[in-house]
Structure formats: C-alpha cells, structure tokens
Design an enzyme around this catalytic site. Structure first.
Site, PDB file in Angstrom:
ATOM      1  N   LYS A 119       0.955  -1.338  -0.050  1.00  0.00           N
ATOM      2  CA  LYS A 119      -0.004  -0.045   0.055  1.00  0.00           C
ATOM      3  C   LYS A 119       0.710   1.169   0.137  1.00  0.00           C
ATOM      4  O   LYS A 119       0.418   2.342  -0.445  1.00  0.00           O
ATOM      5  CB  LYS A 119      -0.900   0.042   1.268  1.00  0.00           C
ATOM      6  CG  LYS A 119      -2.113  -1.170   1.019  1.00  0.00           C
ATOM      7  CD  LYS A 119      -3.030  -0.777   1.972  1.00  0.00           C
ATOM      8  CE  LYS A 119      -4.051  -2.189   2.143  1.00  0.00           C
ATOM      9  NZ  LYS A 119      -4.918  -2.368   1.093  1.00  0.00           N
ATOM     10  N   GLU A 203      -2.690   7.595   7.728  1.00  0.00           N
ATOM     11  CA  GLU A 203      -3.481   8.333   6.664  1.00  0.00           C
ATOM     12  C   GLU A 203      -4.516   9.238   7.538  1.00  0.00           C
ATOM     13  O   GLU A 203      -5.065   8.582   8.275  1.00  0.00           O
ATOM     14  CB  GLU A 203      -3.581   7.805   5.225  1.00  0.00           C
ATOM     15  CG  GLU A 203      -4.455   6.451   5.481  1.00  0.00           C
ATOM     16  CD  GLU A 203      -4.782   5.965   3.945  1.00  0.00           C
ATOM     17  OE1 GLU A 203      -3.778   5.997   3.231  1.00  0.00           O
ATOM     18  OE2 GLU A 203      -5.718   5.124   3.817  1.00  0.00           O
ATOM     19  N   HIS A 238     -14.505  -3.295   7.818  1.00  0.00           N
ATOM     20  CA  HIS A 238     -13.846  -2.927   6.399  1.00  0.00           C
ATOM     21  C   HIS A 238     -13.911  -3.762   5.369  1.00  0.00           C
ATOM     22  O   HIS A 238     -13.181  -3.804   4.411  1.00  0.00           O
ATOM     23  CB  HIS A 238     -12.628  -2.529   6.769  1.00  0.00           C
ATOM     24  CG  HIS A 238     -12.105  -1.503   7.884  1.00  0.00           C
ATOM     25  ND1 HIS A 238     -12.600  -0.253   7.806  1.00  0.00           N
ATOM     26  CD2 HIS A 238     -11.592  -1.759   9.070  1.00  0.00           C
ATOM     27  CE1 HIS A 238     -12.368   0.411   8.955  1.00  0.00           C
ATOM     28  NE2 HIS A 238     -11.763  -0.325   9.835  1.00  0.00           N
ATOM     29  N   ARG A 297      -6.609  -8.828  -9.493  1.00  0.00           N
ATOM     30  CA  ARG A 297      -7.178  -9.940  -9.726  1.00  0.00           C
ATOM     31  C   ARG A 297      -8.590  -9.808  -9.999  1.00  0.00           C
ATOM     32  O   ARG A 297      -9.293  -8.539  -9.864  1.00  0.00           O
ATOM     33  CB  ARG A 297      -7.170 -10.585  -8.181  1.00  0.00           C
ATOM     34  CG  ARG A 297      -7.778  -9.726  -6.973  1.00  0.00           C
ATOM     35  CD  ARG A 297      -7.854 -10.229  -5.893  1.00  0.00           C
ATOM     36  NE  ARG A 297      -8.026  -9.586  -4.690  1.00  0.00           N
ATOM     37  CZ  ARG A 297      -9.145  -9.244  -4.070  1.00  0.00           C
ATOM     38  NH1 ARG A 297     -10.429  -9.457  -4.745  1.00  0.00           N
ATOM     39  NH2 ARG A 297      -9.263  -8.373  -3.171  1.00  0.00           N
TER      40      ARG A 297
HETATM   41  P1  ADP Z   1     -13.039  -7.674  -2.608  1.00  0.00           P
HETATM   42  O1  ADP Z   1     -13.048  -6.424  -2.733  1.00  0.00           O
HETATM   43  O2  ADP Z   1     -12.723  -8.737  -3.733  1.00  0.00           O
HETATM   44  O3  ADP Z   1     -14.106  -8.290  -1.767  1.00  0.00           O
HETATM   45  P2  ADP Z   1     -11.584  -8.554  -0.175  1.00  0.00           P
HETATM   46  O4  ADP Z   1     -10.372  -7.523   0.172  1.00  0.00           O
HETATM   47  O5  ADP Z   1     -12.637  -8.609   0.587  1.00  0.00           O
HETATM   48  O6  ADP Z   1     -11.654  -8.125  -1.817  1.00  0.00           O
HETATM   49  O7  ADP Z   1     -10.795  -9.958  -0.382  1.00  0.00           O
HETATM   50  C1  ADP Z   1     -11.379 -11.066  -1.258  1.00  0.00           C
HETATM   51  C2  ADP Z   1     -10.957 -12.239  -0.552  1.00  0.00           C
HETATM   52  O8  ADP Z   1      -9.699 -12.655  -0.642  1.00  0.00           O
HETATM   53  C3  ADP Z   1     -11.773 -12.550   0.741  1.00  0.00           C
HETATM   54  O9  ADP Z   1     -12.019 -13.730   0.892  1.00  0.00           O
HETATM   55  C4  ADP Z   1     -10.574 -12.143   1.548  1.00  0.00           C
HETATM   56  O10 ADP Z   1     -10.729 -12.905   3.013  1.00  0.00           O
HETATM   57  C5  ADP Z   1      -9.352 -12.453   0.830  1.00  0.00           C
HETATM   58  N1  ADP Z   1      -8.166 -11.627   0.913  1.00  0.00           N
HETATM   59  C6  ADP Z   1      -8.021 -10.657   0.577  1.00  0.00           C
HETATM   60  N2  ADP Z   1      -6.920 -10.089   0.951  1.00  0.00           N
HETATM   61  C7  ADP Z   1      -6.005 -11.084   1.468  1.00  0.00           C
HETATM   62  C8  ADP Z   1      -5.023 -11.201   2.437  1.00  0.00           C
HETATM   63  N3  ADP Z   1      -4.018 -10.173   2.101  1.00  0.00           N
HETATM   64  N4  ADP Z   1      -4.870 -12.191   2.960  1.00  0.00           N
HETATM   65  C9  ADP Z   1      -5.816 -13.039   2.982  1.00  0.00           C
HETATM   66  N5  ADP Z   1      -6.891 -13.204   2.743  1.00  0.00           N
HETATM   67  C10 ADP Z   1      -7.267 -12.064   1.722  1.00  0.00           C
HETATM   68  P1  ADP Z   2      -8.397  -3.803   2.179  1.00  0.00           P
HETATM   69  O1  ADP Z   2      -6.923  -4.096   1.409  1.00  0.00           O
HETATM   70  O2  ADP Z   2      -8.513  -4.596   3.388  1.00  0.00           O
HETATM   71  O3  ADP Z   2      -9.371  -4.035   1.224  1.00  0.00           O
HETATM   72  P2  ADP Z   2      -8.548  -0.822   1.817  1.00  0.00           P
HETATM   73  O4  ADP Z   2      -7.283   0.140   1.740  1.00  0.00           O
HETATM   74  O5  ADP Z   2      -9.115  -1.245   0.324  1.00  0.00           O
HETATM   75  O6  ADP Z   2      -7.681  -2.293   2.418  1.00  0.00           O
HETATM   76  O7  ADP Z   2      -9.539  -0.575   2.792  1.00  0.00           O
HETATM   77  C1  ADP Z   2     -10.634  -1.213   3.243  1.00  0.00           C
HETATM   78  C2  ADP Z   2     -11.725  -0.421   3.652  1.00  0.00           C
HETATM   79  O8  ADP Z   2     -11.516   0.606   4.399  1.00  0.00           O
HETATM   80  C3  ADP Z   2     -12.020   0.786   2.293  1.00  0.00           C
HETATM   81  O9  ADP Z   2     -13.072   0.069   1.644  1.00  0.00           O
HETATM   82  C4  ADP Z   2     -12.757   1.770   3.165  1.00  0.00           C
HETATM   83  O10 ADP Z   2     -14.189   1.790   3.449  1.00  0.00           O
HETATM   84  C5  ADP Z   2     -11.881   1.782   4.459  1.00  0.00           C
HETATM   85  N1  ADP Z   2     -10.751   3.043   4.326  1.00  0.00           N
HETATM   86  C6  ADP Z   2      -9.593   2.590   4.161  1.00  0.00           C
HETATM   87  N2  ADP Z   2      -8.877   3.921   4.063  1.00  0.00           N
HETATM   88  C7  ADP Z   2      -9.726   4.551   4.486  1.00  0.00           C
HETATM   89  C8  ADP Z   2      -9.326   6.120   4.730  1.00  0.00           C
HETATM   90  N3  ADP Z   2      -8.147   6.724   4.860  1.00  0.00           N
HETATM   91  N4  ADP Z   2     -10.563   6.751   5.089  1.00  0.00           N
HETATM   92  C9  ADP Z   2     -11.678   6.154   5.423  1.00  0.00           C
HETATM   93  N5  ADP Z   2     -12.147   4.881   5.018  1.00  0.00           N
HETATM   94  C10 ADP Z   2     -11.013   4.032   4.946  1.00  0.00           C
END
Ligand code: ADP
Ligand code: ADP
Ligand code: MG
Length: 478
Positions: A119, A203, A238, A297
């Site tokens: 990230k 952030e 989240h 993906r």
């Molecule tokens: P999406 O936006 O496709 O819903 P998610 O972040 O919810 O993405 O992840 C999709 C799937 O992949 C979920 O089943 C989540 O548990 C798994 N997943 C995503 N990132 C990771 C990670 N870094 N480690 C383990 N599982 C992950």
């Molecule tokens: P992940 O890899 O777990 O999906 P993301 O960076 O996509 O992580 O963040 C997951 C969720 O957390 C986002 O969909 C958003 O709702 C919330 N989020 C992440 N960063 C912020 C931020 N700076 N301010 C507000 N909400 C956030």
C-alpha cells in the site's frame, strides 16, 4: 497466442472456482480442478473436466504451496493457472514462478502485482501518475513518534493501516493522539502476524466515506478499458457485504463518473496493467475522491459489473492471459444499462456478525426474473472455519435501482438455506432501511444504523418456514 483448447488449472475453491471453471469450459478449454483432503467432495469439482489431488493440510501446504502447485501443473500438462481471489491471486512470486516454468498466470504481469501489492508503494506510484491520494505518510512510518507527528499535521481522525494489509484487516481508526499511542503497537503486531510485515501507514480518515471502485479490463495488446464503477460502502469490519453498480452516490453525475473512471485507467496504464483488475477509491462527502488500492485480480463483486455491461469479465481475463483479443468492444462502445446489486451470503450470525460453521441440510430457491446466484452450496456441505465464510453471492438486476432492490427483496425471500445460520436476515434489514433505500449511506452504515438490532430470530425462523412452504408450492406449480 495460444490456440484452444488450453488446459487451465484452477488453484482455488468455493464459488469462484465454479465461476472460473464455467468460463474455462464455455471458451472450449479444459478445466482442471483441485481437491484437498479437507474438502474431498467440494462443489467446484462437478464443474471441472478433470480433478487433481492437492495433498497436505492447512493453507500453507495446499492452496498457498507454490512449489507443489507448479509441480502438479507440470505433471498434468497444464497451460495456464487461474488463481481466483484470495490465496495466491496477488502473489507476484507465484506469477513469476509460473512464468519461469513457461506457464501462463491468468492475471496481470508480476511487475504490476508487485507495484500494487504494497500500500505504501502503490500510493507513491499513484501520486506519480497524477492520481489523488489520501493525505498522510509518504511511506511506512519509522516509529510511533513519526506516526504522531504526521497525525498531528494531517489532523484527526487518522487511520493506521498495514502496508501489506488485505481483507479489511490491519486497520484502526484513531481519533486523537492517545488512541494512536494505544493502538500503534497492536496494529503492528496484528499486521506482522497476519501478513508477515508490520510496516504501517498513517493516513487521514475520510469522514463518512463512500467506497467507489472502478473495474479495469486490459489485455496484452495494450488496450486498457474501464467498465464503469461499483459502490461498496455497505461493509462490516472494513469488508464489503453489499455492492451495487452504478454507484448511487455518483448517481447521474456523468462528468464525475467519467473522471473517476479515466483516473483509474490512467493508473492502470502507468503500471502496465494487462488483465482484469480494480482500482479502489474512497470518496468524501464533497465527492472528492482518493486512491485506496488496486486489487490485481478478479474481485468478489465482479458479477454486478457483468450484469450492467453484458461483458463476461472472467472469460475476458482468460483470453487476455492467453494473448487473445478479449470479447469486449472498444471503450467508446462499452455502455452500462440498468442497475445491479449483490448481497454476499455468508455463514455468519446476522446479529453478532461472527462466523457460524455448520452443515447445510437443504437448499431451495425460487428467484424472480433478473436473479443470478453464484454459490458453492449443496446439501451436506460442511462450512468450516478453515475458509472464508462467504458461501454465495446473490445478484439482482433491474432497469432502475428501485427495481433491482425490489427484486433483491424477492430473491432473498426465495433463498432458503437450512442447517446453516446465514446473514440473510441482516441483508433484509439493510434493504429495508430508509438510508439504504434512498442510496444515502457511507461505510459506517452498519455501525451507525445498526440494522442487526431489528432482527428477531424467532420471527425469522417463521419466515423461513413460510418461504419453504411457498417454494414447495411454486415447485408444484401452484
Ligand atoms: P473484494 O474487494 O474482492 O471483496 P477482499 O479484500 O474482500 O476483496 O478479498 C477477497 C477475498 O480475498 C476474501 O475472501 C478475503 O478474505 C481474501 N483476502 C484478500 N486479501 C487477503 C490477504 N492479504 N490475506 C488473506 N486473505 C485475503
Ligand atoms: P483492504 O486491502 O483491506 O481492502 P483498503 O485500503 O481497500 O484495504 O480499505 C478497506 C476499507 O477501509 C475501504 O473500503 C474503506 O471503506 C476503508 N478505508 C480505508 N482507508 C480509508 C481512509 N483513509 N478513510 C476512510 N476509510 C478508509
Ligand atoms: Mg480494498
């Protein structure tokens, strides 16, 4: 370019393995599935042409075991490997290892995965590409003192976020310096345990945020298209549970829609993207938006984009990986029509939101027109804590948002899963909430509106019985 049929190994399970197997076979290729001792009768195997035994216990020995998966691929004369989502889907080492063996990874090139996987790195790349990023640390912070200094500069609330995080884990909102002090080490520890990397970003926490993401479809010939946006602001921990396309927050603001989509394309081009992927943004109350991350993906919620654009993303992803032209028109000819909603059906307590393992004793469906149910359920399925609790995705489509919502009510009523506690009652409560109906909700919806408080277990049981009776009646043609 590889001509068909290609032997494609699917290194995943559950509903996504089924989705991929169907696309592989539809394209005239051969779907090779994996079975493990943990799930010898998994649902996806019935959708494959061949099955291969993946020995071992636990994820590390099976779905995350790069050397064993490559050995199986070689032994079974595989051409291409589809990772699904989760597991090795965003592992650049896996993509690279396949490449070295002359095997095709059905996903983007390893360099793009690497650049977007961290990230801190992806934020820097996005900024260089002219994509707006969330104010905060430039990279990982060195220690608590630096975190506090940056938090003071950008003003509270702030978010501590693991650079290697995913699946909503490794994140904590801090409202003041005291909370940063109290949480810093815990988030570091959590990130180290879950992702093997304790580095943290600081952030600005965007207040009342909307999660808006753009679907990218690129190929190896350098064509980068977008397939418009999805809104995924209904989340718990989240993690998304309901998604819709188009975004109700963007609504009919066509210039904003085109602007965010063009921004996503700009980033995809900057990283040399060559597959299906998603650029995620967080959008503030004033509709200014910031880059969150890029998921390199296929995403869980891809069906809603397929439903409004008519484009088969998984098929296109396979075509792109094989160096073929994808079955999608040029950008100017891609349009969206109507509205689609997805409810993630999870083995999860609708009130506490805790996972609820169990065995499925029955599945009956009576869906309205415009419904799609991507799932891995069958009578006898044992849902264990070993895998993600999501067992299906219920998708409805309609000419307008109101119609899609109406159909979702009917579809949820027409879905009866017995033996398993699911979050279906929670979906019904959310759909009935005034803020949801108005399309006016942000990611704190569940916390702020507490739809789970309206769930009455006994009443829901009665609903299930009524449902079963009406499904039986429908099946008898009454
Ligand atoms: P999406 O936006 O496709 O819903 P998610 O972040 O919810 O993405 O992840 C999709 C799937 O992949 C979920 O089943 C989540 O548990 C798994 N997943 C995503 N990132 C990771 C990670 N870094 N480690 C383990 N599982 C992950
Ligand atoms: P992940 O890899 O777990 O999906 P993301 O960076 O996509 O992580 O963040 C997951 C969720 O957390 C986002 O969909 C958003 O709702 C919330 N989020 C992440 N960063 C912020 C931020 N700076 N301010 C507000 N909400 C956030
Ligand atoms: Mg995300």
């Amino acid at each position: 370019m590889i001509v068909r049929p290609a032997r494609i190994l699917i290194v995943n399970r559950g509903e996504i393995a089924i989705r991929v197997a169907r696309a592989v076979r539809e394209l005239g290729h051969i779907a090779v599935g994996l079975w493990t001792d943990n799930e010898p009768g998994a649902a996806h195997l019935a959708y494959c042409d061949e099955w291969v035994h993946l020995e071992g216990h636990g994820h590390a020995e099976t779905y995350l075991n790069i050397s064993r998966l490559i050995e199986l691929a070689r032994r079974h004369d595989i051409t291409a490997v589809h990772p699904g989502y989760g597991f090795l889907a965003e592992n650049d080492g896996f993509a690279e290892a396949l490449d070295r063996e002359g095997l095709v990874f059905v996903g983007p090139n390893a360099r793009a995965i690497r650049m977007m996987g961290d990230k801190a790195v992806s934020k820097r790349v996005a900024r260089q590409a002219g994509v707006p990023t969330i104010p905060g640390s430039l990279g990982a912070v060195a220690d608590l003192a630096e975190a506090l200094a940056i938090a003071g500069e950008i003003a509270y609330p702030v978010l501590l976020k693991a650079v290697a995080g995913g699946g909503g884990r490794g994140m904590r909102i801090c409202r003041d310096a005291r909370e940063v002090e109290a949480n810093f080490e815990a988030v570091q520890r959590e990130a180290r345990a879950a992702f093997g990397n304790g580095d943290l970003l600081v952030e600005k926490y965007i207040v009342n945020p909307r999660h808006v993401e753009v679907q990218i479809l690129a190929d190896k010939a350098g064509n980068v298209r977008h397939l418009f946006e999805r809104e995924c602001s209904i989340q718990r921990r989240h993690q998304k549970i309901i998604e819709e396309a188009p975004s109700p927050f963007i609504g009919d603001n066509e210039p904003l829609r085109l602007d965010i989509c063009a921004t996503a394309v700009k980033l995809a081009r900057a990283v040399g993207y060559d597959s299906a992927g998603t650029v995620e943004f967080v959008m503030g109350e004033d509709r200014s938006y910031y880059f969150l991350e890029m998921n390199t993906r296929i995403q869980v919620e891809h069906p809603i984009t397929e439903e409004i654009t008519g484009i088969d993303l998984v098929a296109c992803m396979i075509q792109a990986a094989l160096g073929q032209p994808v079955d999608a028109p040029p950008q100017e000819a891609i349009t969206h029509r109507g509205h689609a909603i997805e409810c993630r059906i999870c083995a999860e307590d609708p009130v506490t939101l805790a996972p609820t393992p169990g065995t499925v004793t029955g599945l009956a469906t009576a869906f309205p027109q415009g419904t799609r149910f991507d799932h891995c359920l069958y009578e006898g399925l044992e849902v264990t804590p070993d895998f993600d609790p999501m067992v299906g995705k219920l998708v409805t489509r309609g000419m307008s948002r109101a119609v899609a919502v109406r159909k979702m009510h009917a579809a949820l009523d027409g879905l009866a899963i017995t033996g398993l506690v699911t979050n279906i009652p929670l979906h019904k409560q959310i759909l009935a909430d005034g803020a949801f109906i108005a399309g006016k909700y942000s990611t704190d919806f569940i916390e702020a509106r507490r739809p789970q408080d309206g769930i009455q277990t006994q009443a829901d049981l009665e609903t299930i019985y009524r449902q079963l009776a009406s499904i039986e009646a429908a099946n008898m043609g009454l």
